[in-house]
Design a protein around this motif. Structure first.
Motif, PDB file in Angstrom:
ATOM      1  N   MET A 137     -83.703  19.449 -28.171  1.00  0.00           N
ATOM      2  CA  MET A 137     -82.482  20.536 -28.512  1.00  0.00           C
ATOM      3  C   MET A 137     -82.073  18.913 -29.139  1.00  0.00           C
ATOM      4  SD  MET A 137     -81.829  23.164 -26.878  1.00  0.00           S
ATOM      5  CE  MET A 137     -79.898  23.575 -26.729  1.00  0.00           C
ATOM      6  N   ASN A 138     -81.349  18.971 -30.703  1.00  0.00           N
ATOM      7  CA  ASN A 138     -80.920  18.471 -31.080  1.00  0.00           C
ATOM      8  C   ASN A 138     -79.487  18.832 -31.803  1.00  0.00           C
ATOM      9  OD1 ASN A 138     -83.399  16.820 -31.395  1.00  0.00           O
ATOM     10  ND2 ASN A 138     -84.579  18.766 -32.407  1.00  0.00           N
ATOM     11  N   GLU A 139     -78.915  17.612 -32.092  1.00  0.00           N
ATOM     12  CA  GLU A 139     -77.587  17.179 -32.798  1.00  0.00           C
ATOM     13  C   GLU A 139     -77.757  18.115 -34.300  1.00  0.00           C
ATOM     14  OE1 GLU A 139     -73.960  17.933 -32.087  1.00  0.00           O
ATOM     15  OE2 GLU A 139     -75.245  16.977 -30.093  1.00  0.00           O
ATOM     16  N   PHE A 140     -76.719  18.929 -34.731  1.00  0.00           N
ATOM     17  CA  PHE A 140     -76.218  19.605 -35.972  1.00  0.00           C
ATOM     18  C   PHE A 140     -75.399  19.845 -36.243  1.00  0.00           C
ATOM     19  CE2 PHE A 140     -81.029  20.924 -34.983  1.00  0.00           C
ATOM     20  CZ  PHE A 140     -80.959  21.189 -36.751  1.00  0.00           C
ATOM     21  N   PRO A 141     -75.019  18.460 -37.503  1.00  0.00           N
ATOM     22  CA  PRO A 141     -73.622  19.171 -37.814  1.00  0.00           C
ATOM     23  C   PRO A 141     -73.269  20.141 -38.616  1.00  0.00           C
ATOM     24  CG  PRO A 141     -75.065  18.392 -39.486  1.00  0.00           C
ATOM     25  CD  PRO A 141     -76.245  18.259 -38.494  1.00  0.00           C
ATOM     26  N   GLU A 142     -72.015  20.859 -38.722  1.00  0.00           N
ATOM     27  CA  GLU A 142     -71.649  22.398 -39.011  1.00  0.00           C
ATOM     28  C   GLU A 142     -71.714  22.840 -40.572  1.00  0.00           C
ATOM     29  OE1 GLU A 142     -67.512  23.675 -39.143  1.00  0.00           O
ATOM     30  OE2 GLU A 142     -67.345  23.186 -41.134  1.00  0.00           O
ATOM     31  N   ASP A 197     -71.927  26.150 -37.513  1.00  0.00           N
ATOM     32  CA  ASP A 197     -71.433  25.830 -36.156  1.00  0.00           C
ATOM     33  C   ASP A 197     -71.924  24.505 -36.473  1.00  0.00           C
ATOM     34  OD1 ASP A 197     -68.810  26.715 -36.172  1.00  0.00           O
ATOM     35  OD2 ASP A 197     -69.072  28.050 -34.355  1.00  0.00           O
ATOM     36  N   ALA A 198     -71.744  23.091 -35.701  1.00  0.00           N
ATOM     37  CA  ALA A 198     -72.153  21.448 -35.196  1.00  0.00           C
ATOM     38  C   ALA A 198     -72.385  21.880 -34.033  1.00  0.00           C
ATOM     39  CB  ALA A 198     -71.330  20.429 -35.456  1.00  0.00           C
ATOM     40  N   GLY A 199     -73.249  21.568 -33.037  1.00  0.00           N
ATOM     41  CA  GLY A 199     -74.136  21.850 -32.593  1.00  0.00           C
ATOM     42  C   GLY A 199     -75.437  20.908 -32.095  1.00  0.00           C
ATOM     43  N   LYS A 200     -75.515  21.516 -30.674  1.00  0.00           N
ATOM     44  CA  LYS A 200     -76.791  21.025 -29.974  1.00  0.00           C
ATOM     45  C   LYS A 200     -77.740  22.416 -29.860  1.00  0.00           C
ATOM     46  CE  LYS A 200     -77.417  16.902 -26.981  1.00  0.00           C
ATOM     47  NZ  LYS A 200     -78.505  16.022 -26.911  1.00  0.00           N
ATOM     48  N   TYR A 201     -78.745  22.462 -30.966  1.00  0.00           N
ATOM     49  CA  TYR A 201     -79.902  23.433 -31.347  1.00  0.00           C
ATOM     50  C   TYR A 201     -81.336  23.270 -30.959  1.00  0.00           C
ATOM     51  CZ  TYR A 201     -75.115  25.138 -33.514  1.00  0.00           C
ATOM     52  OH  TYR A 201     -73.919  25.515 -33.744  1.00  0.00           O
ATOM     53  N   GLU A 202     -81.726  24.160 -30.197  1.00  0.00           N
ATOM     54  CA  GLU A 202     -83.363  23.767 -30.228  1.00  0.00           C
ATOM     55  C   GLU A 202     -83.897  24.333 -31.647  1.00  0.00           C
ATOM     56  OE1 GLU A 202     -87.271  26.159 -28.591  1.00  0.00           O
ATOM     57  OE2 GLU A 202     -85.013  26.732 -28.015  1.00  0.00           O
ATOM     58  N   SER A 203     -84.678  23.250 -31.736  1.00  0.00           N
ATOM     59  CA  SER A 203     -85.121  22.531 -32.931  1.00  0.00           C
ATOM     60  C   SER A 203     -86.524  21.824 -33.583  1.00  0.00           C
ATOM     61  CB  SER A 203     -84.200  22.244 -33.863  1.00  0.00           C
ATOM     62  OG  SER A 203     -83.211  20.692 -33.340  1.00  0.00           O
ATOM     63  N   LEU A 204     -86.556  22.141 -35.181  1.00  0.00           N
ATOM     64  CA  LEU A 204     -87.662  20.741 -35.291  1.00  0.00           C
ATOM     65  C   LEU A 204     -87.295  20.062 -36.161  1.00  0.00           C
ATOM     66  CD1 LEU A 204     -90.586  19.637 -35.536  1.00  0.00           C
ATOM     67  CD2 LEU A 204     -90.641  21.153 -37.276  1.00  0.00           C
ATOM     68  N   VAL A 205     -86.588  19.012 -35.620  1.00  0.00           N
ATOM     69  CA  VAL A 205     -86.742  18.167 -36.976  1.00  0.00           C
ATOM     70  C   VAL A 205     -86.956  17.123 -37.101  1.00  0.00           C
ATOM     71  CG1 VAL A 205     -84.530  16.288 -36.810  1.00  0.00           C
ATOM     72  CG2 VAL A 205     -83.829  18.453 -35.128  1.00  0.00           C
ATOM     73  N   ILE A 206     -87.559  16.088 -38.565  1.00  0.00           N
ATOM     74  CA  ILE A 206     -88.047  15.211 -39.069  1.00  0.00           C
ATOM     75  C   ILE A 206     -87.582  14.287 -39.663  1.00  0.00           C
ATOM     76  CG2 ILE A 206     -89.613  14.837 -40.693  1.00  0.00           C
ATOM     77  CD1 ILE A 206     -90.954  17.805 -40.455  1.00  0.00           C
ATOM     78  N   THR A 207     -87.380  13.251 -38.939  1.00  0.00           N
ATOM     79  CA  THR A 207     -86.495  12.036 -40.050  1.00  0.00           C
ATOM     80  C   THR A 207     -86.977  11.124 -40.039  1.00  0.00           C
ATOM     81  OG1 THR A 207     -84.741  12.174 -37.362  1.00  0.00           O
ATOM     82  CG2 THR A 207     -84.703  10.371 -38.577  1.00  0.00           C
ATOM     83  N   LEU A 208     -87.205  11.089 -41.649  1.00  0.00           N
ATOM     84  CA  LEU A 208     -88.035   9.918 -42.575  1.00  0.00           C
ATOM     85  C   LEU A 208     -87.264   8.851 -42.177  1.00  0.00           C
ATOM     86  CD1 LEU A 208     -88.695  12.709 -45.217  1.00  0.00           C
ATOM     87  CD2 LEU A 208     -89.722  12.469 -43.550  1.00  0.00           C
ATOM     88  N   GLY A 209     -88.112   7.850 -42.425  1.00  0.00           N
ATOM     89  CA  GLY A 209     -87.419   6.780 -42.486  1.00  0.00           C
ATOM     90  C   GLY A 209     -86.937   6.389 -41.294  1.00  0.00           C
TER      91      GLY A 209
END
Length: 176
Positions: free
Chosen positions: A107-112, A121-133
């Motif tokens: 569960m990760n936070e997403f912007p609108e 909509d913004a909110g917490k969604y099940e997701s694969l998030v890759i954050t670079l640096g």
């Protein structure tokens, strides 16, 4: 002689009609993605041209793997298992770019996001998030299940109405 009362009634009726059309259009555009979808997001290190370009290169390569995986998923449960089982493969794809990154599936936070007249909509969604640096740059995201990530590449010539219809058809296929 001009009847101001009749003119005012017509103006009020026209304004009411315009308001109703705007309200109906806005409500329809916010209900397209189901709560049980799975998203994919890549966040750039910064907004520099180099970091944004790298984000898009990594997104493109990871997305190829995800699209291949999601092509066989017939349910959210199948999609979740395929993603979990493929996290090492996805990590290897990103490792090929020799960049510091964090990868999180959960569960990760997403912007609108607004895209082609649809507001997500913004909110917490099940997701694969890759954050670079440091993850301070602009992000890119899409819905990988149901498989809506493919739309961005395929529908560049579609207008907003065709896009919304196509999204609805994909969702109906996977949610019925």
């Amino acid at each position: 002689m001009i009847n101001l009362g009749e003119i005012m009634k017509k103006i009020i009726l026209i304004l009411f009609f315009i308001t109703v059309v705007i309200c109906v259009t806005n409500k329809q555009s916010q209900i397209l993605i189901p709560d049980d979808s799975i998203r994919f997001r890549v966040i750039a290190n910064s907004n520099s041209i180099e970091d944004q370009s790298l984000k898009m290169e990594i997104k493109k390569e990871v997305e190829k793997e995800l699209n291949r995986l999601m092509a066989t998923a017939n349910s959210k449960e199948e999609a979740e298992k395929l993603i979990q089982d493929s996290l090492p493969l996805i990590q290897n794809v990103v490792n090929n770019y020799h960049v510091d990154f964090e990868m999180n599936y959960g569960m990760n936070e997403f912007p609108e996001k607004e895209y082609k007249g649809i507001t997500y909509d913004a909110g917490k969604y099940e997701s694969l998030v890759i954050t670079l640096g440091s993850g301070l740059g602009e992000n890119w995201w899409c819905v990988m299940f149901p498989p809506l990530c493919l739309l961005e590449a395929e529908e560049t010539d579609l207008d907003n109405v065709e896009y919304q219809f196509f999204v609805k058809n994909v969702l109906d296929k996977y949610l019925s």
